[in-house]
Motif scaffolding. Structure first.
Motif, short mmCIF file in Angstrom:
data_model
loop_
_atom_site.label_atom_id
_atom_site.label_comp_id
_atom_site.label_asym_id
_atom_site.label_seq_id
_atom_site.Cartn_x
_atom_site.Cartn_y
_atom_site.Cartn_z
N ARG A 7 63.85 48.76 88.08
CA ARG A 7 62.59 49.51 87.95
C ARG A 7 62.42 50.10 86.57
NH1 ARG A 7 62.10 53.97 92.10
NH2 ARG A 7 59.86 53.55 92.03
N VAL A 8 63.35 49.80 85.66
CA VAL A 8 63.33 50.39 84.31
C VAL A 8 62.95 49.34 83.28
CG1 VAL A 8 64.73 51.50 82.53
CG2 VAL A 8 65.09 52.09 84.95
N LEU A 9 61.96 49.67 82.47
CA LEU A 9 61.53 48.81 81.38
C LEU A 9 61.95 49.45 80.06
CD1 LEU A 9 59.82 46.29 80.50
CD2 LEU A 9 57.89 47.88 80.23
N ILE A 10 62.71 48.73 79.26
CA ILE A 10 63.10 49.19 77.93
C ILE A 10 62.11 48.62 76.93
CG2 ILE A 10 64.94 49.33 76.23
CD1 ILE A 10 65.69 50.59 78.91
N VAL A 11 61.32 49.47 76.30
CA VAL A 11 60.30 49.03 75.36
C VAL A 11 60.82 49.23 73.94
CG1 VAL A 11 57.91 49.25 74.60
CG2 VAL A 11 58.52 49.72 76.99
N MET A 12 60.87 48.14 73.17
CA MET A 12 61.40 48.18 71.81
C MET A 12 60.34 47.72 70.81
SD MET A 12 65.17 46.56 72.67
CE MET A 12 65.45 46.21 70.93
N PRO A 13 59.62 48.65 70.17
CA PRO A 13 58.71 48.26 69.09
C PRO A 13 59.52 47.65 67.95
CG PRO A 13 58.30 50.52 69.82
CD PRO A 13 59.61 50.10 70.41
N ALA A 14 59.01 46.58 67.35
CA ALA A 14 59.78 45.90 66.31
C ALA A 14 58.87 45.40 65.20
CB ALA A 14 60.56 44.73 66.91
N LEU A 38 61.72 44.67 76.86
CA LEU A 38 60.45 44.19 76.32
C LEU A 38 60.38 44.52 74.84
CD1 LEU A 38 57.52 43.06 76.74
CD2 LEU A 38 56.81 45.44 77.06
N VAL A 39 60.34 43.51 74.00
CA VAL A 39 60.16 43.70 72.57
C VAL A 39 58.68 43.53 72.24
CG1 VAL A 39 60.64 42.75 70.27
CG2 VAL A 39 62.49 42.97 71.94
N VAL A 40 58.09 44.55 71.62
CA VAL A 40 56.70 44.46 71.19
C VAL A 40 56.71 44.19 69.69
CG1 VAL A 40 54.46 45.59 71.05
CG2 VAL A 40 55.98 46.06 72.99
N TYR A 78 51.97 47.35 79.89
CA TYR A 78 52.78 46.32 80.52
C TYR A 78 53.57 46.92 81.68
CZ TYR A 78 56.01 42.40 81.03
OH TYR A 78 56.75 41.35 81.52
N ALA A 79 54.14 48.10 81.46
CA ALA A 79 54.90 48.76 82.53
C ALA A 79 54.02 49.03 83.74
CB ALA A 79 55.52 50.05 82.01
N ARG A 80 52.85 49.59 83.49
CA ARG A 80 51.93 49.91 84.59
C ARG A 80 51.51 48.65 85.33
NH1 ARG A 80 46.06 51.10 82.69
NH2 ARG A 80 46.40 48.87 82.27
N ALA A 87 59.57 53.77 81.82
CA ALA A 87 59.52 53.07 80.54
C ALA A 87 60.30 53.88 79.52
CB ALA A 87 58.08 52.90 80.07
N VAL A 88 61.29 53.26 78.90
CA VAL A 88 62.14 53.93 77.92
C VAL A 88 61.84 53.36 76.53
CG1 VAL A 88 64.49 54.43 77.19
CG2 VAL A 88 63.95 54.27 79.63
N GLN A 89 61.50 54.23 75.61
CA GLN A 89 61.28 53.82 74.22
C GLN A 89 62.61 53.80 73.49
OE1 GLN A 89 58.52 56.27 72.06
NE2 GLN A 89 59.04 55.38 70.07
N LEU A 90 62.93 52.65 72.88
CA LEU A 90 64.21 52.47 72.21
C LEU A 90 63.97 51.75 70.89
CD1 LEU A 90 67.34 52.84 73.09
CD2 LEU A 90 67.27 50.36 73.36
N ASP A 91 64.53 52.26 69.81
CA ASP A 91 64.37 51.61 68.51
C ASP A 91 65.02 50.23 68.51
OD1 ASP A 91 62.94 53.66 67.44
OD2 ASP A 91 64.48 54.34 66.04
N SER A 92 64.43 49.32 67.75
CA SER A 92 64.95 47.96 67.67
C SER A 92 65.91 47.77 66.51
CB SER A 92 63.79 46.97 67.53
OG SER A 92 63.02 47.26 66.38
#
Length: 247
Positions: A7-14, A38-40, A78-80, A87-92
């Protein structure tokens, strides 16, 4: 994690992270088995997308560089739309340690009424020796003091890009998340507070970049203070949802 990993989405802006994106994605997947990465790709001009896919991440692409706020807005949508309540924001670039994610997620309110809606990974409250100096240090102290007072919660690192978001935050930010400079940190906190979101923080350890190009250089740091003040002013001038004029 209090939420099941599925149920956890890791969102990585790149942005132009082809040098390190594979190793970071692989570390996240091995440290957080079951979570979706998920890499954006924020308008990169290199092979970030192809390399991220090869490492096992899902990838969304923006046609041009919008900044972290724009990338995260797409991640929240995307998470919704795909049923991820967290949704967890994580640096790439490898600076954030994915081993800290379970503790951040454990702070979230997933429907029980207890916990917070946004858990901030605080760099200055961790066990490492992360520090800043000059204009950035002054700005961060001022912002933390001001926003802590406004939000009624003690926060030592209001410009942290390492955050876990629960269901209420995901739903809100999928619809309303600022893309402007520092909007993903300062303005988003004001938006969240005005919408009733609860904030908390947890000390985390920052690491050196695994590679790529730092987002700050001496020139950018010199103007950081002025931009931070401007972003804060804009945040508090922004009308509340019920006060906004209708089209």
């Amino acid at each position: 994690m209090s939420a099941s990993p599925e149920r956890v989405l890791i969102v990585m802006p790149a942005f132009n992270e082809s040098e390190v994106i594979a190793s970071v994605v692989e570390e996240v997947r091995s440290t957080l088995p079951g979570a979706t990465v998920l890499v954006v790709n924020d308008g990169s001009r290199d092979d970030t997308s192809a390399i991220a896919r090869g490492a096992g991440a899902r990838v969304l692409e923006l046609p041009f560089n919008l900044g972290v706020g724009g990338a995260m807005r797409l991640g929240f949508r995307y998470a919704r739309d795909n049923g991820f309540p967290v949704a967890v924001q994580l640096d790439s670039d490898g600076q954030h340690n994915p081993a800290d994610v379970p503790a951040l997620v454990a702070m979230l309110d997933l429907g029980s009424g207890e916990g917070v809606d946004v858990a901030v990974g605080a760099r200055f409250a961790g066990s490492g020796d992360y520090s800043v100096s000059g204009p950035r240090k002054w700005a961060m102290r001022f912002l933390s003091s001001t926003l802590s007072t406004a939000l009624g919660t003690s926060l030592s690192d209001t410009t942290s890009g390492f955050k876990a978001h629960g269901p209420r935050a995901v739903d809100l930010f999928a619809l309303d998340y600022p893309a402007e400079y520092l909007g993903d940190t300062i303005e988003s906190m004001v938006i969240g507070h005005r919408s009733g979101l609860r904030y908390g923080q947890l000390g985390v350890t920052m690491r050196e970049r695994a590679g790529g190009t730092p987002s700050h250089n001496p020139l950018k740091s010199a103007i950081y203070l002025g931009r931070a003040f401007l972003a804060l002013t804009i945040a508090f001038m922004r009308p509340k949802e019920k006060e906004r004029p209708t089209a």
